[in-house]
Enzyme design. Structure first.
Site, PDB file in Angstrom:
ATOM      1  N   SER A   1     -10.353  -0.484   6.786  1.00 53.62           N
ATOM      2  CA  SER A   1      -9.721  -0.380   5.472  1.00 53.62           C
ATOM      3  C   SER A   1      -8.914  -1.585   5.031  1.00 53.62           C
ATOM      4  O   SER A   1      -8.486  -1.639   3.887  1.00 53.62           O
ATOM      5  CB  SER A   1      -8.843   0.872   5.420  1.00 53.62           C
ATOM      6  OG  SER A   1      -9.625   2.035   5.554  1.00 53.62           O
TER       7      SER A   1
ATOM      8  N   LYS B   1       0.852  -1.181   0.000  1.00 50.31           N
ATOM      9  CA  LYS B   1       0.000   0.000   0.000  1.00 50.31           C
ATOM     10  C   LYS B   1       0.893   1.238   0.000  1.00 50.31           C
ATOM     11  O   LYS B   1       1.907   1.285   0.697  1.00 50.31           O
ATOM     12  CB  LYS B   1      -0.909  -0.022   1.226  1.00 50.31           C
ATOM     13  CG  LYS B   1      -1.954   1.090   1.261  1.00 50.31           C
ATOM     14  CD  LYS B   1      -2.911   0.908   2.430  1.00 50.31           C
ATOM     15  CE  LYS B   1      -3.956   2.018   2.481  1.00 50.31           C
ATOM     16  NZ  LYS B   1      -4.941   1.803   3.563  1.00 50.31           N
TER      17      LYS B   1
ATOM     18  N   SER C   1      -9.675   1.962   2.738  1.00 49.63           N
ATOM     19  CA  SER C   1      -8.871   2.772   1.855  1.00 49.63           C
ATOM     20  C   SER C   1      -7.830   1.952   1.097  1.00 49.63           C
ATOM     21  O   SER C   1      -7.160   2.452   0.210  1.00 49.63           O
ATOM     22  CB  SER C   1      -8.143   3.839   2.684  1.00 49.63           C
ATOM     23  OG  SER C   1      -7.235   3.203   3.604  1.00 49.63           O
TER      24      SER C   1
END
Length: 468
Positions: free
Chosen positions: A179, A82, A155
């Site tokens: 998330s 990420k 997210s």
């Protein structure tokens, strides 16, 4: 809808094939990069693809393995990060536009630990702006490979999409309000939100420090366990990282769950929840009982007020995290993150104190529940995966967001570990999902239970129909 193609083989299976030299890290990495080149122009999961570096890493791993050097189950395996993880070898934008050219002077601890374990980093994955709810208006959001007209969650969007589409064998995500769990649920993945502090946050862009968790997203419980084993543990650079020793999460994976007590709060898990979600949870309960688990009805503490306080709590800590760039560079922020920070800057000390009191009450009450049970069984989301059109109608309506956070935010407040598992397919062909929640630092039990469930079900082997 199952696949035995190389890109969809479990991480742990590919790892063993690499160890036995049946396939090489170079072969596997090259195949994965080819697949990214073929598919990601449609799904937009990667912010940056590091093809040359990945191939160099794969060659190094191949040479080490040929010499009999074995770093463990991630050695030579292509993974992705990420984009809130600091990397010296690639920009780390955190979903923002202002940091697109920011290359940190050091790696996040989790990045160093993956690379020390021999993993091959394919690239950095897209995410919502600052890890809040929406992508920056100038950024193309990742699209769900199960159906591009449906929500990916937030997210860790790129992590969910890339892992589900077979564009990496596993990825790192982060979870402040859900998330890791939302993209795992919407993309049919297995995700672990570890105990708060189980994984170092050093070198990870914060959204809200006391709520942020870093953890793995993968296609099986065993794969997630292998990733967690590499990144967990104390860190001198993060004083909040837990000192507890890290067990070998794979060692006792097959010992089953016979005799464990699993709690269910039927009011919490069922009332006002979509019927397909409830039916899938009931069937999962039946499977867990067939594996030898005992079910106990429990009542978790009142949660509604706590959930309603997640946005205010997040807003205060986000305002702190962005203090160096906001309001000085406010014009570079997207509207949703900007509004969150403005809210946080306006809250009073009394309001923050009220949030913390509510948090402590719920945490204490939940700890008491875990005196009676080993695990708690709940859905991941209160509804089936919503379409993008439905989500746009919701907008940022706090009541809608609070509803979605029902099964996620409470366990960010408490720092409790959870594992998210696919447990069905809805009428529209989208994945359904559930969570098991544990006591603090019980990730070994969570992965054991997840593996037991996946040993007798095949939901985790289902793939997006267009890619199967």
């Amino acid at each position: 809808m199952t696949s035995t193609s190389l890109h969809y083989e479990p991480l742990t299976v590919v790892s063993e094939r690499i160890r036995r030299r049946e396939v090489s890290p170079v072969e596997v990495t090259g195949a994965m990069l080819d697949r990214i080149g073929e598919l990601d122009s449609r799904y937009h999961s990667y912010a940056t693809v590091l093809a040359d570096r990945a191939m160099d890493r794969a060659k190094t791993a191949e040479a080490e393995i040929a010499k009999g050097i074995w770093r463990g189950p991630l050695h030579g395996v292509p993974l992705a990060l990420k984009d809130l993880c600091y990397t010296t070898f690639s920009p780390s934008a955190g979903g923002t536009t202002m940091h697109r050219e920011f290359t940190p002077p050091y790696n996040a601890t989790v990045v160093d630990r993956l690379e020390q374990a021999g993993a091959v980093t394919l690239g950095k994955l897209k995410m919502t702006e600052g890890a809040y709810t929406s992508h920056h208006p100038d950024d193309q959001a990742p699209l769900n490979p199960w159906n591009t007209g449906y929500w990916v969650g937030s997210s860790s969007t790129g992590s969910g999409v890339a892992t589900a589409a077979g564009l990496c064998y596993g990825s790192l995500g982060s979870d402040t309000g859900g998330s890791i769990r939302f993209p795992s649920a919407t993309c049919g993945l297995t995700g672990i939100k570890p105990t708060w502090g189980r994984v170092s946050r050093h070198g990870v862009f914060p959204l809200a420090d006391s709520l942020d968790h870093v953890g793995p997203m993968a296609r099986t419980a065993a794969d997630a366990a292998a990733l967690l084993g590499a990144i967990a543990g104390a860190d001198p650079n993060d004083p909040t990282a837990l000192q507890d020793p890290v067990p070998d999460y794979l060692a006792n994976l097959g010992t089953g769950i016979r005799g464990l007590t699993i709690g269910i709060d039927r009011s919490y898990a069922n009332d006002g929840i979509d019927g397909e979600v409830v039916a899938a949870l009931n069937e999962a309960e039946r499977v867990l009982v067939s594996l030898g688990a005992k079910i106990r009805d429990v009542r978790i503490p009142p949660f509604e007020k706590l959930v309603s306080l997640w946005i205010p709590m997040c807003s205060v800590e986000t305002a702190i995290a962005h203090n160096h760039t906001y309001p000085a560079r406010a014009s570079e922020y997207g509207p949703d993150l900007k509004a969150l920070i403005d809210q946080g800057r306006s809250l009073t000390g009394i309001e923050v104190g009220e949030i913390n009191h509510e948090r402590l009450k719920f945490s204490g009450g939940l700890a008491a529940v875990f005196q009676e049970i080993d695990l708690l069984l709940i859905p991941t989301m209160p509804m089936t995966v919503p379409s993008l059109a439905r989500m746009s109608e919701y907008g940022e309506d706090p009541s809608v967001l609070n509803g979605i956070l029902r099964f996620t935010a409470p366990f960010d407040f408490t720092g409790s570990p959870t594992i998210t598992l696919p447990n069905g397919i809805d009428h529209g062909g989208m994945p359904l999902s559930m969570q098991l929640v544990g006591r603090h630092v019980s990730e070994d039990l969570l992965v054991r239970a997840g593996h037991a469930y996946q040993s007798v079900t095949d939901w985790h082997t289902r793939r997006p129909p267009d890619l199967a």
